[in-house]
Design an enzyme around this catalytic site. Structure first.
Site, mmCIF file in Angstrom:
data_model
loop_
_atom_site.group_PDB
_atom_site.id
_atom_site.type_symbol
_atom_site.label_atom_id
_atom_site.label_comp_id
_atom_site.label_asym_id
_atom_site.label_seq_id
_atom_site.Cartn_x
_atom_site.Cartn_y
_atom_site.Cartn_z
ATOM 1 N N LEU A 44 0.822 -1.218 0.000
ATOM 2 C CA LEU A 44 0.000 0.000 0.000
ATOM 3 C C LEU A 44 0.854 1.266 0.000
ATOM 4 O O LEU A 44 1.788 1.391 0.784
ATOM 5 C CB LEU A 44 -0.919 -0.021 1.226
ATOM 6 C CG LEU A 44 -1.901 1.146 1.387
ATOM 7 C CD1 LEU A 44 -3.234 0.645 1.949
ATOM 8 C CD2 LEU A 44 -1.345 2.248 2.285
ATOM 9 N N LEU A 45 0.509 2.146 -0.898
ATOM 10 C CA LEU A 45 1.099 3.492 -0.945
ATOM 11 C C LEU A 45 0.101 4.452 -0.316
ATOM 12 O O LEU A 45 -1.092 4.328 -0.545
ATOM 13 C CB LEU A 45 1.361 3.840 -2.406
ATOM 14 C CG LEU A 45 1.590 5.282 -2.883
ATOM 15 C CD1 LEU A 45 2.355 5.260 -4.215
ATOM 16 C CD2 LEU A 45 0.324 6.110 -3.033
ATOM 17 N N ASN A 46 0.617 5.418 0.488
ATOM 18 C CA ASN A 46 -0.248 6.562 0.777
ATOM 19 C C ASN A 46 0.510 7.869 0.576
ATOM 20 O O ASN A 46 0.991 8.089 -0.544
ATOM 21 C CB ASN A 46 -1.047 6.430 2.090
ATOM 22 C CG ASN A 46 -0.292 6.176 3.354
ATOM 23 O OD1 ASN A 46 0.432 5.202 3.470
ATOM 24 N ND2 ASN A 46 -0.469 7.014 4.338
ATOM 25 N N ASP A 47 0.612 8.730 1.532
ATOM 26 C CA ASP A 47 1.054 10.113 1.286
ATOM 27 C C ASP A 47 2.382 10.256 0.539
ATOM 28 O O ASP A 47 3.334 9.548 0.838
ATOM 29 C CB ASP A 47 1.257 10.848 2.616
ATOM 30 C CG ASP A 47 0.158 10.602 3.605
ATOM 31 O OD1 ASP A 47 -0.876 10.050 3.236
ATOM 32 O OD2 ASP A 47 0.358 10.973 4.781
ATOM 33 N N GLN A 63 4.688 7.009 1.594
ATOM 34 C CA GLN A 63 4.358 6.107 2.678
ATOM 35 C C GLN A 63 4.101 4.725 2.083
ATOM 36 O O GLN A 63 3.317 4.591 1.137
ATOM 37 C CB GLN A 63 3.095 6.604 3.400
ATOM 38 C CG GLN A 63 3.319 7.832 4.236
ATOM 39 C CD GLN A 63 4.000 7.478 5.545
ATOM 40 O OE1 GLN A 63 3.381 6.971 6.454
ATOM 41 N NE2 GLN A 63 5.288 7.744 5.636
ATOM 42 N N TYR A 106 6.250 7.731 9.761
ATOM 43 C CA TYR A 106 5.099 8.426 9.185
ATOM 44 C C TYR A 106 5.545 9.585 8.290
ATOM 45 O O TYR A 106 6.734 9.824 8.099
ATOM 46 C CB TYR A 106 4.174 8.906 10.312
ATOM 47 C CG TYR A 106 3.160 7.871 10.759
ATOM 48 C CD1 TYR A 106 3.309 6.525 10.448
ATOM 49 C CD2 TYR A 106 2.056 8.238 11.505
ATOM 50 C CE1 TYR A 106 2.372 5.593 10.851
ATOM 51 C CE2 TYR A 106 1.112 7.304 11.921
ATOM 52 C CZ TYR A 106 1.273 5.979 11.591
ATOM 53 O OH TYR A 106 0.338 5.065 11.996
ATOM 54 N N SER A 107 4.579 10.343 7.818
ATOM 55 C CA SER A 107 4.852 11.335 6.771
ATOM 56 C C SER A 107 5.758 12.470 7.204
ATOM 57 O O SER A 107 5.836 12.811 8.380
ATOM 58 C CB SER A 107 3.531 11.918 6.276
ATOM 59 O OG SER A 107 2.911 10.973 5.451
ATOM 60 N N ARG A 167 1.709 15.135 13.965
ATOM 61 C CA ARG A 167 2.565 14.483 12.973
ATOM 62 C C ARG A 167 2.670 15.265 11.666
ATOM 63 O O ARG A 167 1.956 16.228 11.449
ATOM 64 C CB ARG A 167 2.036 13.077 12.667
ATOM 65 C CG ARG A 167 0.571 13.034 12.265
ATOM 66 C CD ARG A 167 0.125 11.600 11.961
ATOM 67 N NE ARG A 167 -1.304 11.538 11.693
ATOM 68 C CZ ARG A 167 -2.229 11.240 12.610
ATOM 69 N NH1 ARG A 167 -1.878 10.928 13.848
ATOM 70 N NH2 ARG A 167 -3.516 11.239 12.290
HETATM 71 C C1 FRU Z 1 -2.293 10.825 6.196
HETATM 72 C C2 FRU Z 1 -1.573 10.105 7.323
HETATM 73 C C3 FRU Z 1 -0.579 11.001 7.998
HETATM 74 C C4 FRU Z 1 0.381 10.010 8.606
HETATM 75 C C5 FRU Z 1 0.419 8.942 7.538
HETATM 76 C C6 FRU Z 1 0.638 7.566 8.048
HETATM 77 O O1 FRU Z 1 -2.776 9.962 5.234
HETATM 78 O O2 FRU Z 1 -2.514 9.596 8.255
HETATM 79 O O3 FRU Z 1 -1.127 11.889 8.941
HETATM 80 O O4 FRU Z 1 1.642 10.548 8.835
HETATM 81 O O5 FRU Z 1 -0.803 9.007 6.853
HETATM 82 O O6 FRU Z 1 0.811 6.676 6.987
#
Ligand code: FRU
Length: 487
Positions: A44-47, A63, A106-107, A167
């Site tokens: 999974l990719l996020n930010d 992420q 985290y981000s 964060r």
């Molecule tokens: C936003 C978030 C950030 C956090 C990160 C964790 O999507 O919840 O606040 O640092 O993703 O993956």
């Protein structure tokens, strides 16, 4: 696989070759892998994180949870590009292997200093009682790409008056001084952002809250970003907990900006205008910006949202990043345009003109299209794309209501249906006059009226849904279009 805490919090370095091969195999069976968007190799990719120009290249991190389509132990994955278009995978950049980041790196963001790339992020630590301790961490990358972590976190826990939701540092420089803004939640359970100052990038002190007029606006502000553009101060953040208002705030969480006078970094005071959403589509969150060497401000977002299941999940991967967009200030609002470098992706070109507004072509599954509309007489008009006998995704403009509506209800597999299958946005300054469309295997980015509005969405049609149609209802419209297949 059943996701227990144990397998959700495994580090990438614990992955066996066999497991990795199996994951790649599962991903390779997925029908919805993208052609020209940044997507995770597995998992999974996020930010987007650490977006910077350093040592002659663009660096972008994201992420990443490597083992599957769930939010588990977050790592930073690294991609680089000479031109923001062609990206090369550099692989794992930050693995959370210290106690102060036991439950995820985290981000965060990046800044070039003394010819190194300083990467600031939040170490998400959890105690045995599952209590969260957010620590702000620093990792430094040299010109060979080797990354070393600062021995201790820069800030431990959250400051007094704020909860564990603290964060996502975004760093910038003003003269010889450095600042970062961090997303926070007040003890009153309202969202905020805190401003910190440093003169050496290692010792940080709290200036205070970014003082906005939005004192009760959602319960948490994630991924804040601050920069100045064209003499204006722009503060971007992703508030959680906003209730829908009319056609606004329709997704589970939102992303938007405040524009105003430059931020007073000595007090945190920010005088600003209304909150505007950055994107009117279904899938856009946690964007981050950087500046190019020629002074353009570029934004990339996560084309996805937290707490939603997506059709790619069974194939052990999820999400992608948006295309980079250039931000421009126009009349106290942000205009967003696809970066000009994207023309490098263009393949075969085909132009057309239609005077009725009923045009059809086989457009494929990965293409760019520019359309202009004139001699508008129809009551409503628009386009359908990724169409077949059973599927279509439609964008319709209604001249009376001035609403532009994206409908993905019949687009194939439809995620997040509890949040509705249409998104509408009011076109304030004119009718629908131009569209700049980017379609990839499982996404669409629609830049409307030269970037006045953008709608970004994942769609999950079958690969046989390749049709494109321009249409007009109750009257005619002239359509000029150019189509490029993209590779
Ligand atoms: C936003 C978030 C950030 C956090 C990160 C964790 O999507 O919840 O606040 O640092 O993703 O993956």
């Amino acid at each position: 696989m059943k996701w227990t805490n144990e397998n959700r919090y495994r580090a990438y370095s614990q992955m066996s070759k066999k497991e990795e091969t199996k994951l790649h195999e599962t991903v390779s069976h997925s029908p919805w892998r993208q052609h020209y968007h940044i997507q995770p190799p597995t998992g999974l990719l996020n930010d987007p994180n650490g977006f910077s120009y350093y040592n002659g290249m663009y660096h972008l991190f994201y992420q990443w949870f490597p083992y599957g389509a769930v939010h588990g132990l977050k790592h930073w994955y690294h991609v680089v590009s000479p031109d923001l278009v062609h990206w090369e995978e550099r692989g794992l950049a930050i693995e959370p292997d210290r106690s102060y980041e036991s439950h995820g790196a985290y981000s965060g963001s990046g800044i070039v200093h003394k010819n190194k790339l300083y990467l600031f992020y939040t170490g998400n630590q959890r105690t045995a009682d599952w209590e969260r301790i957010p620590n702000q961490a620093l990792a430094i990358m040299d010109e060979h790409g080797s990354i070393s972590k600062h021995p201790t976190p820069l800030l431990i826990g959250s400051p007094k008056g704020y909860t564990e939701h603290f964060r996502d540092p975004k760093v910038w420089q003003v003269g010889d001084d450095f600042y970062f803004v961090i997303g926070a939640q007040r003890e009153t359970k309202t969202g905020a952002a805190l401003l910190y100052h440093s003169s050496d990038l290692e010792n940080w002190s709290l200036v205070g809250e970014i003082q906005t007029e939005l004192t009760d606006f959602g319960y948490m502000w994630e991924c804040p970003d601050y920069f100045e553009l064209d003499g204006k101060g722009i503060f971007i953040f992703s508030p959680q907990g906003l209730e829908p208002v009319g056609f606004h705030y329709q997704n589970i969480y939102q992303s938007g900006y405040l524009i105003g006078q430059p931020l007073d970094v000595t007090t945190g005071h920010f005088s600003h205008n209304l909150f505007y959403e950055l994107d009117a589509g279904f899938d856009f969150y946690a964007p981050q910006s950087t500046m190019t060497p020629d002074g353009r401000r570029i934004l990339v977002g996560w084309m996805g949202l937290p707490d939603i299941e997506y059709p790619t999940d069974p194939y052990d991967w999820a999400h992608c990043l948006t295309l980079p967009r250039e931000l421009i200030v126009k009349e106290d609002k942000l205009i967003q345009k696809p970066i000009h470098e994207l023309t490098k992706l263009r393949g075969k070109q085909l132009s057309f003109r239609d005077e009725l507004g009923s045009f059809y072509m086989e457009a494929g599954t990965a293409y760019e299209m520019i359309l202009t509309f004139d001699a508008i007489q129809a009551e409503s008009y628009g386009i359908s794309f990724r169409t077949s006998d059973v599927e279509k995704t439609t964008l319709t403009y209604n001249r009376e209501s001035r609403l532009l509506t994206l409908d993905r209800g019949q687009s194939g597999q439809v995620p997040a249906q509890t949040y509705g299958t249409t998104r509408s946005v009011l076109l304030e300054s004119s009718d629908l006059l131009s569209l700049h469309v980017f379609v990839d295997t499982s996404s669409v980015e629609l830049f409307v009226n030269d970037g006045e509005v953008v709608l970004t969405s994942r769609i999950f049609p079958q690969d046989v849904s390749t049709g494109f149609q321009a249409f007009a209802e109750k009257g005619t419209v002239h359509v000029n279009g150019t189509h490029w297949s993209l590779s």
